[in-house]
Design a protein around this motif. Sequence first.
Motif, PDB file in Angstrom:
ATOM      1  N   PRO A  72       0.840  -1.198   0.000  1.00  0.00           N
ATOM      2  CA  PRO A  72       0.000   0.000   0.000  1.00  0.00           C
ATOM      3  C   PRO A  72       0.874   1.247   0.000  1.00  0.00           C
ATOM      4  N   GLY A  73       0.409   2.276  -0.668  1.00  0.00           N
ATOM      5  CA  GLY A  73       1.056   3.591  -0.635  1.00  0.00           C
ATOM      6  C   GLY A  73       0.156   4.504   0.174  1.00  0.00           C
ATOM      7  N   LEU A  74       0.629   4.962   1.301  1.00  0.00           N
ATOM      8  CA  LEU A  74      -0.182   5.764   2.220  1.00  0.00           C
ATOM      9  C   LEU A  74       0.244   7.221   2.159  1.00  0.00           C
ATOM     10  N   SER A  75      -0.709   8.111   1.918  1.00  0.00           N
ATOM     11  CA  SER A  75      -0.418   9.545   1.866  1.00  0.00           C
ATOM     12  C   SER A  75      -0.228  10.086   3.270  1.00  0.00           C
ATOM     13  N   VAL A  76       0.788  10.918   3.430  1.00  0.00           N
ATOM     14  CA  VAL A  76       1.062  11.549   4.717  1.00  0.00           C
ATOM     15  C   VAL A  76       1.347  13.030   4.505  1.00  0.00           C
ATOM     16  N   SER A  98      13.284   8.602  -6.649  1.00  0.00           N
ATOM     17  CA  SER A  98      13.230   8.265  -8.071  1.00  0.00           C
ATOM     18  C   SER A  98      11.983   8.769  -8.790  1.00  0.00           C
ATOM     19  N   LEU A  99      10.983   9.256  -8.078  1.00  0.00           N
ATOM     20  CA  LEU A  99       9.746   9.737  -8.708  1.00  0.00           C
ATOM     21  C   LEU A  99       9.402  11.154  -8.262  1.00  0.00           C
ATOM     22  N   PRO A 100      10.227  12.138  -8.581  1.00  0.00           N
ATOM     23  CA  PRO A 100       9.903  13.502  -8.184  1.00  0.00           C
ATOM     24  C   PRO A 100       8.652  13.971  -8.936  1.00  0.00           C
ATOM     25  N   PRO A 101       7.954  14.969  -8.497  1.00  0.00           N
ATOM     26  CA  PRO A 101       8.356  15.899  -7.457  1.00  0.00           C
ATOM     27  C   PRO A 101       7.877  15.493  -6.065  1.00  0.00           C
ATOM     28  N   GLY A 102       7.027  14.481  -5.935  1.00  0.00           N
ATOM     29  CA  GLY A 102       6.593  14.054  -4.603  1.00  0.00           C
ATOM     30  C   GLY A 102       7.727  13.408  -3.839  1.00  0.00           C
ATOM     31  N   ARG A 103       7.554  13.295  -2.535  1.00  0.00           N
ATOM     32  CA  ARG A 103       8.581  12.660  -1.700  1.00  0.00           C
ATOM     33  C   ARG A 103       7.994  11.391  -1.121  1.00  0.00           C
ATOM     34  N   ARG A 104       8.853  10.387  -0.946  1.00  0.00           N
ATOM     35  CA  ARG A 104       8.375   9.101  -0.449  1.00  0.00           C
ATOM     36  C   ARG A 104       9.470   8.351   0.288  1.00  0.00           C
ATOM     37  N   PHE A 105       9.030   7.473   1.165  1.00  0.00           N
ATOM     38  CA  PHE A 105       9.958   6.537   1.788  1.00  0.00           C
ATOM     39  C   PHE A 105       9.234   5.221   2.012  1.00  0.00           C
ATOM     40  N   LEU A 114       5.910  -4.701   3.104  1.00  0.00           N
ATOM     41  CA  LEU A 114       6.413  -3.415   2.643  1.00  0.00           C
ATOM     42  C   LEU A 114       5.309  -2.358   2.702  1.00  0.00           C
ATOM     43  N   LEU A 115       5.656  -1.163   3.176  1.00  0.00           N
ATOM     44  CA  LEU A 115       4.739  -0.024   3.230  1.00  0.00           C
ATOM     45  C   LEU A 115       5.427   1.182   2.616  1.00  0.00           C
ATOM     46  N   GLU A 116       4.678   1.949   1.833  1.00  0.00           N
ATOM     47  CA  GLU A 116       5.201   3.179   1.230  1.00  0.00           C
ATOM     48  C   GLU A 116       4.434   4.364   1.806  1.00  0.00           C
ATOM     49  N   PHE A 117       5.161   5.432   2.108  1.00  0.00           N
ATOM     50  CA  PHE A 117       4.556   6.670   2.603  1.00  0.00           C
ATOM     51  C   PHE A 117       4.921   7.783   1.638  1.00  0.00           C
ATOM     52  N   VAL A 118       3.909   8.508   1.173  1.00  0.00           N
ATOM     53  CA  VAL A 118       4.074   9.490   0.107  1.00  0.00           C
ATOM     54  C   VAL A 118       3.523  10.833   0.545  1.00  0.00           C
ATOM     55  N   GLU A 119       4.255  11.890   0.214  1.00  0.00           N
ATOM     56  CA  GLU A 119       3.759  13.247   0.399  1.00  0.00           C
ATOM     57  C   GLU A 119       3.757  13.917  -0.969  1.00  0.00           C
ATOM     58  N   ALA A 120       2.614  14.406  -1.386  1.00  0.00           N
ATOM     59  CA  ALA A 120       2.504  15.054  -2.693  1.00  0.00           C
ATOM     60  C   ALA A 120       3.394  16.288  -2.750  1.00  0.00           C
TER      61      ALA A 120
END
Length: 141
Positions: A72-76, A98-105, A114-120
Amino acid sequence: MITALDHVQLSAPPGSEALLRAFYGDVLQMAEIPKPGPLTGRGGCWFAADGGRVRLYLGIDERFRPSTRAHPGLSVCEIDEFALRLSELGAQVVWDDSLPPGRRFYTTDPVGNLLEFVEAASTASSTTASATAFTTAFTTA
């Protein structure tokens, strides 16, 4: 017509509910929500965030294998503070630029999912965190 994603379900091994509650509840600060009556005997835990709009279910699987690719990719918001908090609580935080302009870890839960956290990009903070390539960190371990 699909209008929204209702929930995401991940698997977990039998007997892992205490670990899952500690991570998803205490570390990620998601609220545990009750499972419907017919499902309570199956084990696992359900969690929600953002007033119930984000729901993540963890179901028990006797043949459990962690999900190390699908995730899952969770927005934060305030991703730097969120990542720092997770790191301070013992979670491995792996930045991916690797996928600008958003930031993720990425991180993993206590059972290896595996968990992904994304900030637009429009909400990303102006501070720059050091980035480590996701594929290097999770494929060389």
